[in-house]
Design an enzyme around this catalytic site. Structure first.
Site, mmCIF file in Angstrom:
data_model
loop_
_atom_site.group_PDB
_atom_site.id
_atom_site.type_symbol
_atom_site.label_atom_id
_atom_site.label_comp_id
_atom_site.label_asym_id
_atom_site.label_seq_id
_atom_site.Cartn_x
_atom_site.Cartn_y
_atom_site.Cartn_z
ATOM 1 N N HIS A 181 37.853 45.736 40.190
ATOM 2 C CA HIS A 181 38.722 45.052 41.154
ATOM 3 C C HIS A 181 39.256 46.054 42.179
ATOM 4 O O HIS A 181 39.329 45.771 43.377
ATOM 5 C CB HIS A 181 39.878 44.403 40.389
ATOM 6 C CG HIS A 181 40.509 43.243 41.092
ATOM 7 N ND1 HIS A 181 41.591 42.572 40.587
ATOM 8 C CD2 HIS A 181 40.222 42.624 42.262
ATOM 9 C CE1 HIS A 181 41.931 41.594 41.419
ATOM 10 N NE2 HIS A 181 41.128 41.610 42.439
ATOM 11 N N HIS A 222 37.674 45.365 29.368
ATOM 12 C CA HIS A 222 38.883 44.854 30.025
ATOM 13 C C HIS A 222 39.336 45.809 31.136
ATOM 14 O O HIS A 222 39.492 45.414 32.292
ATOM 15 C CB HIS A 222 39.991 44.680 28.979
ATOM 16 C CG HIS A 222 41.287 44.196 29.547
ATOM 17 N ND1 HIS A 222 41.703 42.889 29.423
ATOM 18 C CD2 HIS A 222 42.256 44.819 30.262
ATOM 19 C CE1 HIS A 222 42.864 42.750 30.035
ATOM 20 N NE2 HIS A 222 43.231 43.903 30.552
ATOM 21 N N GLU A 223 39.504 47.064 30.765
ATOM 22 C CA GLU A 223 39.992 48.030 31.756
ATOM 23 C C GLU A 223 38.967 48.248 32.866
ATOM 24 O O GLU A 223 39.334 48.468 34.023
ATOM 25 C CB GLU A 223 40.355 49.366 31.084
ATOM 26 C CG GLU A 223 41.474 49.269 30.042
ATOM 27 C CD GLU A 223 42.722 48.555 30.544
ATOM 28 O OE1 GLU A 223 42.984 48.572 31.763
ATOM 29 O OE2 GLU A 223 43.435 47.968 29.711
ATOM 30 N N HIS A 278 39.491 45.765 35.602
ATOM 31 C CA HIS A 278 40.523 46.196 36.561
ATOM 32 C C HIS A 278 39.937 47.236 37.516
ATOM 33 O O HIS A 278 40.212 47.237 38.719
ATOM 34 C CB HIS A 278 41.708 46.812 35.823
ATOM 35 C CG HIS A 278 42.569 45.824 35.095
ATOM 36 N ND1 HIS A 278 43.092 44.704 35.695
ATOM 37 C CD2 HIS A 278 43.008 45.793 33.806
ATOM 38 C CE1 HIS A 278 43.819 44.041 34.814
ATOM 39 N NE2 HIS A 278 43.784 44.666 33.665
HETATM 40 ZN ZN LIG Z 1 44.838 44.173 31.843
#
Ligand SMILES: [Zn+2]
Length: 676
Positions: free
Chosen positions: A472, A465-466, A469
């Site tokens: 991105h 998940h991290e 980010h």
């Molecule tokens: Zn998040």
């Protein structure tokens, strides 16, 4: 020696940053920003991108680059002196933010630049966002309205912080001491140890229960004593209200009404019909109708299954445990028993299959194949702790795209949880070429002896998940910080890359890359994998309708506000519950009095964002399901249409470019095992 925060060139020199240098550096940089604004707004020639926007972005970037390592160190290497310096700077920074938002001359300058031609799409988007934010701070209002707007903002800041204080005081005020251990039967050893520690900290014998999450959740999930569960439940769901053990003492009732009234008034001053419209001004969702349709649609398609899941739970509780008439304080308790009965899986069982080195290499291989990138570790880079590692990310053309620090393990003085934060933004002009740098922070169990850190499956998911980010932020090709990477991405869309990446933790093909037994290297046994998959969607419809209850309540509360009728908080909550809740809570339940996300946490008329982003990520993943988990074209398309674009275009347009159509809720329902 000078102040290192004022002489930043490349990566932050973490070991040279002293707490006593922080406040002077921030004062200096803020003064420089203000001076820059003064020069820019007083010049006589017409403002252009190069002579107006870029110099301002440069001044802000200098401030951001100095502040980032400070707030990062405060989170991961906290100490008294650092915290004091950090806290001393916070009001100065927020004051500057307010000042900029209400600077009329600056607003006019941006407007003049926006009116000129020859701007590319990211430049136009940056100006559009800036003008929107100026308007949302009331800069464009007539003098009397602007004064009222400022007064409202001030009062709202006080009220939201008072709401939070009341909740905190009420939470802290309740505790229960237990001297007979049999009253705590069922609690796991970790919860008992915590209760004993709490008692010892207070100089008391026995065990002390509190309403903090780590103490509250185990009681609701494991305590065999039904009376104890009811008592703790009642204390928890009446905090800061007119009910329960401290009825009326820290009552948020009037504060909530006043917050709703002021938000509505502020929204109307800015020409919105209500605060829900105001909230959507900076989000991906285009209208309040669209949000309501979205939430109602999800509700309609999940509530029947949720009620069936509750029925199955009630039947299980009665047949296996002789419990009739399931109450709210029985839900978590029997759900856990049913989960164990059906799936017999514990988080610990998976750990040996996920040694951190294997997971990391595997994750880099997964994203390498997906997005055509390469990640390699770089030694000898200065960090803030010996455990921290540093990596570089290149595309297949060999271009260095970004760098990141990884701080993987829990330790004292480090904030809990996991997150990605910006260290340096991409900033590319004729005068500079700055590549993005990120912090990736987790709190995994440190290695013991020569055995590596072993992760639970949930922790592996968190890491993915991290890292979503992270990608991105790092893969952005946008040149200006304000819309590069995750900057400028609407709140209801920013979780798309992170949640998308989680899917690669669940598929056999990718699990083969990221797992292997710590001693033997063997893959996860098929039966264990099947149990993991089956447990994934346990009671998923019940969980979904609970989130929908919160989201619908929050949105309708702000959408339907009508000054003469007041907040109607519990009236609306009851209506929402009648439609989507599986179980009616008791009359004393005061859920809204503790729903800090929407009253003090920035999620007002925005709680729907959680589900909205999940729909996007599930729908995006369905394209990989159609074309192959590692389909290069799809991976590259996601990189180019979403990851590289940051906040530089309208999010729905970006999504359309990737998916070829607007998102639908089908994939989310299917992934959650909800049959419609
Ligand atoms: Zn998040």
């Amino acid at each position: 020696m000078g102040n290192p925060l004022l002489e930043l060139k490349g990566l932050p020199p973490f070991s040279c940053i002293r707490p006593e240098q922080i406040e002077p550096a921030v004062d200096d940089l803020l003064a420089a920003c203000r001076a820059r604004i003064e020069v820019l707004t007083e010049r006589s020639d017409p403002p252009t991108w190069e002579n107006f926007v870029e110099p301002l972005e440069e001044a802000n970037d200098r401030l951001d680059r100095a502040w980032s390592p400070v707030s990062h160190l405060n989170a991961v290497m906290n100490n008294e002196a650092l915290r004091t310096a950090y806290n001393a700077c916070l009001p100065k920074l927020s004051e500057y933010g307010t000042e900029v938002g209400q600077n009329r001359a600056l607003f006019e300058g941006f407007r003049a630049v926006a009116g000129r031609e020859h701007l590319d799409a990211p430049q136009r988007k940056l100006l559009e966002n800036a003008l929107r934010d100026f308007r949302l701070s009331g800069v464009d209002l007539a003098a009397d309205k602007q004064a009222r707007y400022k007064a409202i903002s001030r009062e709202l800041a006080e009220l939201t912080s008072k709401y939070e204080e009341n909740l905190l005081d009420a939470t802290n005020a309740w505790s229960k001491r237990i001297t007979d251990p049999s009253a705590l039967a069922g609690l796991p050893a970790s919860a008992l140890a915590l209760a004993q520690q709490t008692a010892a900290d207070r100089g008391e014998e026995g065990w002390v229960l509190t309403l903090d999450q780590p103490a509250y959740l185990p009681v609701m999930t494991y305590a065999d004593d039904r009376g104890l569960r009811r008592e703790v439940y009642a204390a928890y769901c009446t905090r800061a209200s007119d009910q329960g053990p401290h009825a009326g003492k820290w009552d948020n009732t009037e504060i909530m009404d006043r917050i709703l009234a002021l938000r509505h008034e502020a929204a109307v001053l800015l020409d919105f019909g209500n605060y829900a419209q105001h909230s959507l001004a900076a989000k991906m969702a285009r209208s309040t109708e669209e949000v309501m349709r979205f939430l109602n649609d999800l509700a309609q398609r999940s509530v029947t299954q949720a009620r069936r899941e509750l029925q199955a739970l009630a039947q299980f509780a009665e047949e296996k445990h002789g419990c009739t008439g399931l109450e709210p304080w029985d839900l978590a308790y029997y759900s856990e028993k049913l989960r164990q009965h059906r799936h017999q899986i514990t988080a610990e069982e998976l750990r040996p299959y996920f040694p951190l080195p294997r997971v990391l290499d595997g994750m880099f291989a997964v994203v390498g194949r997906l997005f055509d990138i390469r990640i390699r570790e770089i030694d000898g880079v200065e960090t803030w702790h010996p455990e921290v590692r540093f990596f570089e990310l290149q595309d297949s053309g060999g271009e260095l795209r970004g760098q990141f620090y990884l701080d993987p393990f829990a330790r004292g003085k480090k904030r809990g949880g996991a997150w990605m934060d910006v260290c340096i933004n991409r900033f590319h002009t004729s005068r500079r070429d700055q590549i993005p740098v990120a912090y990736l922070v987790c709190n995994f169990t440190p290695p013991v002896g020569d055995r590596p850190s072993l992760l639970t499956h949930e922790e592996v998911e968190t890491l993915f998940h991290e890292f979503g980010h992270d990608l991105h932020h790092l893969l952005t090709k946008v040149d200006y910080p304000a819309v590069a990477g995750i900057n400028g991405v609407p709140w209801d869309a920013v979780e798309l890359p992170s949640q998308l990446l989680e899917n690669w933790c669940w598929e056999p093909e990718s699990l083969a890359l990221i797992s292997g037994h710590v001693d033997t290297g063997e893959p996860i046994p098929e039966t264990l994998y099947q149990r993991l998959r089956a447990a994934k969607n346990f009671q998923s419809a019940m969980q979904l309708v609970r989130q929908l209850e919160f989201a619908l309540f929050d949105f309708r509360l702000h959408l339907e506000y009508d000054p003469p009728r007041g907040g109607r908080i519990y009236e609306i909550l009851d209506q929402v519950r009648a439609r989507v809740a599986v179980m009616k809570p008791p009359d004393f339940n005061r859920f809204a009095h503790g729903f800090f996300h929407i009253f003090s946490g920035g999620y007002g008329a925005g709680y729907y964002s959680y589900k909205w982003a999940e729909v996007l990520s599930a729908d995006a993943f369905s394209l990989f399901e159609e074309r192959g988990l590692f389909d290069q074209d799809t991976g590259l398309a996601f990189r180019q249409t979403i990851l590289e674009q940051g906040g530089s275009c309208d999010t729905m347009d970006l999504y359309l470019n990737f998916r070829g159509r607007e998102p639908t809720i089908d994939a989310l329902l299917r992934h959650s095992g909800i049959k419609t």
